[in-house]
Design a protein around this motif. Structure first.
Motif, mmCIF file in Angstrom:
data_model
loop_
_atom_site.group_PDB
_atom_site.id
_atom_site.type_symbol
_atom_site.label_atom_id
_atom_site.label_comp_id
_atom_site.label_asym_id
_atom_site.label_seq_id
_atom_site.Cartn_x
_atom_site.Cartn_y
_atom_site.Cartn_z
ATOM 1 N N SER A 16 74.718 50.616 76.803
ATOM 2 C CA SER A 16 75.915 51.439 76.748
ATOM 3 C C SER A 16 75.930 52.473 77.864
ATOM 4 C CB SER A 16 75.991 52.148 75.390
ATOM 5 O OG SER A 16 77.029 53.094 75.385
ATOM 6 N N GLU A 17 77.092 52.651 78.461
ATOM 7 C CA GLU A 17 77.245 53.650 79.503
ATOM 8 C C GLU A 17 77.515 55.030 78.924
ATOM 9 O OE1 GLU A 17 80.316 52.190 81.988
ATOM 10 O OE2 GLU A 17 79.171 50.480 82.710
ATOM 11 N N TYR A 18 77.736 55.104 77.625
ATOM 12 C CA TYR A 18 78.097 56.369 77.004
ATOM 13 C C TYR A 18 77.050 56.881 76.018
ATOM 14 C CZ TYR A 18 82.695 55.193 78.851
ATOM 15 O OH TYR A 18 83.728 54.859 79.682
ATOM 16 N N PHE A 19 76.255 55.983 75.428
ATOM 17 C CA PHE A 19 75.375 56.387 74.343
ATOM 18 C C PHE A 19 73.932 55.968 74.580
ATOM 19 C CE2 PHE A 19 79.594 55.525 72.610
ATOM 20 C CZ PHE A 19 79.893 56.752 72.044
ATOM 21 N N TRP A 61 74.690 44.412 72.268
ATOM 22 C CA TRP A 61 75.566 44.993 73.286
ATOM 23 C C TRP A 61 76.666 44.040 73.727
ATOM 24 C CZ3 TRP A 61 75.040 49.921 73.216
ATOM 25 C CH2 TRP A 61 73.790 50.489 72.956
ATOM 26 N N CYS A 64 79.271 45.204 71.203
ATOM 27 C CA CYS A 64 79.604 46.633 71.175
ATOM 28 C C CYS A 64 80.728 46.962 72.157
ATOM 29 C CB CYS A 64 78.363 47.459 71.504
ATOM 30 S SG CYS A 64 78.663 49.238 71.558
ATOM 31 N N ASP A 66 81.620 50.309 72.608
ATOM 32 C CA ASP A 66 81.456 51.739 72.902
ATOM 33 C C ASP A 66 82.530 52.583 72.228
ATOM 34 O OD1 ASP A 66 79.131 51.720 74.386
ATOM 35 O OD2 ASP A 66 80.156 51.353 76.283
ATOM 36 N N GLY A 68 82.203 54.466 69.581
ATOM 37 C CA GLY A 68 81.663 55.760 69.200
ATOM 38 C C GLY A 68 81.702 56.080 67.722
ATOM 39 N N VAL A 121 85.297 60.621 76.392
ATOM 40 C CA VAL A 121 84.844 59.375 75.795
ATOM 41 C C VAL A 121 85.832 58.986 74.705
ATOM 42 C CG1 VAL A 121 82.415 59.620 76.353
ATOM 43 C CG2 VAL A 121 83.333 60.796 74.375
ATOM 44 N N CYS A 125 83.989 60.245 69.156
ATOM 45 C CA CYS A 125 82.818 61.015 69.583
ATOM 46 C C CYS A 125 82.956 62.506 69.321
ATOM 47 C CB CYS A 125 82.559 60.789 71.073
ATOM 48 S SG CYS A 125 82.096 59.100 71.455
ATOM 49 N N CYS A 152 88.807 48.973 71.181
ATOM 50 C CA CYS A 152 87.809 49.321 70.168
ATOM 51 C C CYS A 152 87.945 48.485 68.902
ATOM 52 C CB CYS A 152 87.915 50.802 69.815
ATOM 53 S SG CYS A 152 87.525 51.900 71.201
#
Length: 345
Positions: A16-19, A61, A64, A66, A68, A121, A125, A152
């Motif tokens: 993940s690029e965010y988590f 992944w 996923c 992302d 959140g 994001v 989140c 999402c």
């Protein structure tokens, strides 16, 4: 399958690029009798798997998105924002507060996310700890721009509305006048903050890939923040403990406690307990053996013990519980050998 995907993802750098994930904070990983499944319940992609005690939290992944929701559902911080993403979010908020005490942040699925000042994001989140941080920073009007939920899978508006209601109740107890709202659109100012630069292109003008775009965001955000901002790196509480360590990827429960004190002091903490805005852990003093297992098992360090030296050895004399730090996971209750702990939501 989830294990295979996780290993392949780590090898290829396609996480993940965010988590980031910290499995050691998961109650089911810490104790085999724990029954929590909050992250799996909210994951519409069925991408999360939790192995037995002593195992790991695994994410497929390839599934996923992302979104959140796991970050919002888990109060123990198993899923946390990457440091670069978190810093960019708070840097954007700080810049807006400095101009007009208003913070506008956008879900990354919103058309407004292309505006550098509003980029953020996903909507899920913005849990209560992040919203409380924004209030403690001085925001008097927080607007969260909703996005399109096609990527999402399912909307997260119900999750964020619950968090907003809780934060509004907390802020009102602290005698702060702050409004938090959701909006579909917002009129952006004419001047554009190009601190992030050409956020959809590389320096050579070619379209940037998702990973290259994330790297650009990270580098520009860290460059704009630097290492001298007092609020992010040097705030301390009680014994000068650095509760906002630069290496910490999440808004910790200790930082959350500090932000609450900033908003309303110790009085606010007492009112939150009285009004039922926190989980209350009761300890039966007659049953408690002061073994300290609850203190070691709690992922949020909500328990503290007092010690005295007897014949050259330290002996526990009392135990204290900070209900503000409690997430209600019940790990202390199921791990207590004396059955001396009860948790009331």
């Amino acid at each position: 399958m989830a294990l295979y995907s996780n290993i392949v993802g780590e090898l290829l750098g396609r996480l993940s690029e965010y988590f980031v994930i910290n499995s050691s904070r998961c109650v089911r990983v810490r104790h085999k009798a724990a029954q929590c499944s909050a992250c799996m319940d909210v994951c519409s992609a069925d991408a999360i798997t939790i192995t037995a005690a002593g195992g790991r939290v695994l994410v497929d992944w390839s599934r996923c998105s992302d979104c959140g929701k796991c970050h919002a559902a888990c109060g123990n911080g198993v899923f946390s924002l990457r440091k670069a993403v978190r810093d960019q979010l708070f840097a954007s908020a700080a810049a807006q507060i400095g101009r007009h005490d208003k913070v506008v942040l956008s879900c990354r699925q919103s058309p407004h996310a292309q505006h550098a000042a509003y980029s953020a994001v996903t909507l899920a989140c913005f849990n209560r700890m992040i919203l409380v941080r924004l209030v403690a920073m001085g925001a008097k009007n927080i607007v969260l721009l909703k996005g399109e939920c096609s990527t999402c899978g399912t909307p997260c508006e119900d999750i964020i509305c619950k968090e907003i209601d809780t934060v509004v109740s907390i802020v009102s107890l602290g005698a702060r006048e702050t409004s938090i709202s959701l909006a579909d659109t917002f009129e952006a100012p004419r001047e554009r903050n190009d601190a992030i630069g050409r956020n959809s292109k590389q320096e050579n003008g070619k379209p940037a890939s998702r990973r290259e775009f994330f790297g650009l965001i990270k580098n520009r955000a860290l460059a704009s923040i630097g290492s001298g901002i007092h609020y992010f790196t040097e705030s301390s509480v009680d014994n000068n403990k650095d509760i906002l360590d630069a290496g910490n990827s999440n808004v910790s429960r200790e930082a959350y406690l500090y932000d609450l004190k900033t908003i309303g002091g110790e009085t606010l903490l007492g009112k939150m307990v009285t009004e039922g805005l926190v989980n209350v852990v009761a300890i039966d003093r007659e049953k408690c053996r002061l073994c300290g297992i609850c203190s070691r098992m709690c992922p949020n360090c909500a328990f503290t013990l007092d010690y005295e030296t007897v014949k050259g050895r330290e002996k526990a004399t009392d135990i204290h519980m900070n209900n503000i730090l409690c997430t209600g996971c019940g790990l202390c209750r199921i791990s207590c050998p004396s059955k001396a702990i009860t948790v009331r939501p």
